[in-house]
Design a protein around this motif. Sequence first.
Motif, short mmCIF file in Angstrom:
data_model
loop_
_atom_site.label_atom_id
_atom_site.label_comp_id
_atom_site.label_asym_id
_atom_site.label_seq_id
_atom_site.Cartn_x
_atom_site.Cartn_y
_atom_site.Cartn_z
N ILE A 12 0.66 -1.08 -0.06
CA ILE A 12 -0.07 0.09 0.06
C ILE A 12 0.73 1.31 0.02
CG2 ILE A 12 -1.95 0.99 1.22
CD1 ILE A 12 -2.81 -1.38 2.28
N GLN A 13 2.09 0.98 -0.13
CA GLN A 13 2.99 2.03 -0.08
C GLN A 13 2.93 2.99 0.98
OE1 GLN A 13 5.95 2.65 -3.29
NE2 GLN A 13 5.34 0.58 -2.13
N THR A 14 3.14 2.62 2.19
CA THR A 14 2.75 3.51 3.39
C THR A 14 4.16 4.06 3.60
OG1 THR A 14 1.34 1.57 4.40
CG2 THR A 14 2.50 3.23 5.94
N ASN A 15 3.93 5.43 4.13
CA ASN A 15 5.06 6.37 4.33
C ASN A 15 5.77 6.10 5.55
OD1 ASN A 15 5.17 7.86 1.81
ND2 ASN A 15 3.73 9.15 2.65
N CYS A 16 6.91 5.60 5.84
CA CYS A 16 7.57 5.39 6.96
C CYS A 16 8.58 6.81 6.85
CB CYS A 16 8.48 4.25 7.10
SG CYS A 16 9.70 3.91 8.48
N TYR A 17 8.86 7.39 8.15
CA TYR A 17 9.67 8.47 8.35
C TYR A 17 10.84 8.11 9.47
CZ TYR A 17 5.85 10.94 5.76
OH TYR A 17 4.83 11.15 5.02
N ILE A 18 12.10 8.46 8.76
CA ILE A 18 13.06 8.32 9.83
C ILE A 18 13.63 9.90 9.95
CG2 ILE A 18 15.30 7.48 10.26
CD1 ILE A 18 14.88 5.12 8.26
N ILE A 19 13.55 10.36 11.25
CA ILE A 19 13.76 11.65 11.56
C ILE A 19 15.04 11.68 12.70
CG2 ILE A 19 13.08 13.52 12.95
CD1 ILE A 19 11.15 12.56 10.55
N SER A 20 16.11 12.01 11.94
CA SER A 20 17.43 12.19 12.69
C SER A 20 17.98 13.42 13.25
CB SER A 20 18.45 11.40 11.69
OG SER A 20 18.52 12.32 10.52
N ASN A 21 18.68 13.52 14.31
CA ASN A 21 19.37 14.91 14.76
C ASN A 21 20.70 14.84 14.47
OD1 ASN A 21 20.54 12.84 16.69
ND2 ASN A 21 19.28 13.41 18.26
N ASP A 22 21.42 15.68 14.96
CA ASP A 22 22.73 15.96 14.80
C ASP A 22 23.75 14.90 15.00
OD1 ASP A 22 22.34 18.20 13.05
OD2 ASP A 22 22.66 19.47 14.91
N GLN A 23 23.27 13.99 16.14
CA GLN A 23 24.08 13.00 16.84
C GLN A 23 23.87 11.75 15.99
OE1 GLN A 23 22.07 15.28 19.10
NE2 GLN A 23 24.00 16.43 18.90
N ARG A 24 22.99 11.81 14.89
CA ARG A 24 22.57 10.67 14.19
C ARG A 24 21.62 9.60 14.98
NH1 ARG A 24 24.75 10.62 9.44
NH2 ARG A 24 26.68 11.70 9.00
N ILE A 188 4.87 21.95 7.27
CA ILE A 188 4.68 20.74 6.40
C ILE A 188 3.83 19.55 6.98
CG2 ILE A 188 6.36 19.08 5.11
CD1 ILE A 188 8.26 21.12 4.73
N LEU A 189 3.14 19.01 6.41
CA LEU A 189 2.19 17.94 6.99
C LEU A 189 2.80 16.62 6.33
CD1 LEU A 189 -1.15 19.49 7.51
CD2 LEU A 189 0.76 19.50 8.97
N TYR A 190 3.44 15.63 6.89
CA TYR A 190 3.82 14.55 6.41
C TYR A 190 2.69 13.26 6.54
CZ TYR A 190 8.35 16.46 5.53
OH TYR A 190 9.33 17.22 4.92
N PRO A 191 2.10 12.91 5.54
CA PRO A 191 1.02 11.99 5.71
C PRO A 191 1.42 10.54 5.71
CG PRO A 191 0.74 12.70 3.48
CD PRO A 191 2.08 13.42 4.39
N GLY A 192 0.42 9.65 5.94
CA GLY A 192 0.90 8.23 5.76
C GLY A 192 0.87 7.47 4.47
#
Length: 212
Positions: A12-24, A188-192
């Motif tokens: 179903i091509q679901t959006n997975c988001y990986i959010i990272s900071n400066d420390q990885r 910015i809204l990032y949807p599923g």
Amino acid sequence: MLKIDQLELGPIQTNCYIISNDQRECLIFDPGEESAKIEAVVKKKNFKPIAILLTHAHFDHIGAVDDIRDRYSIPVYLHDLEKEWLSRPNLNGSGKYPAVPDYRIKDADILLTNEKKLQISSFEIDVFHTPGHSPGSVSFSFGDEGFAIVGDTIFHGSIGRTDLIDGSEKKLLKSIQDSLLTLPKQMILYPGHGPETTPEQEMNSNPFLTGL
């Protein structure tokens, strides 16, 4: 400044988001399927996963949860109203479709109960309960960074379906009006599923939101 990697996973091509900071360090949102693809990004970018956060517990958003949780020994966050959904195909929707295997995922480690501010390492997140698509749907706002992860509550030019268990169009529209359209217009809204959008764009052009 946080960085965002987006993966489209599963049939179903679901959006997975990986959010990272400066420390990885990174947070993984809605690992719906194909854990190998997630792990490949983590390895390539030398990320350190520290948590999985679920916008809701429908099967297309949870398929890789156990693989990723076990691989990195990290906790899973989910709203309390859907604490039973992970292990019950009749609730998470996988039991509805003959072509989809039954999804039985282990219990969440941390249950969200009220709208609140989460602090996970350096990540500051405002949690909004946005029911309607499902009873425990939540949106995760990174206000200082100018974006939010909104699951299947709103899409570019559309809204989440409400014909699944405990769905409610009335509640969904109220969630959108009270929690998402009140965010800064250019956030910015990032949807599923599908492309990103903004509150302003949806207020101006989304046919489902006329009159809100």
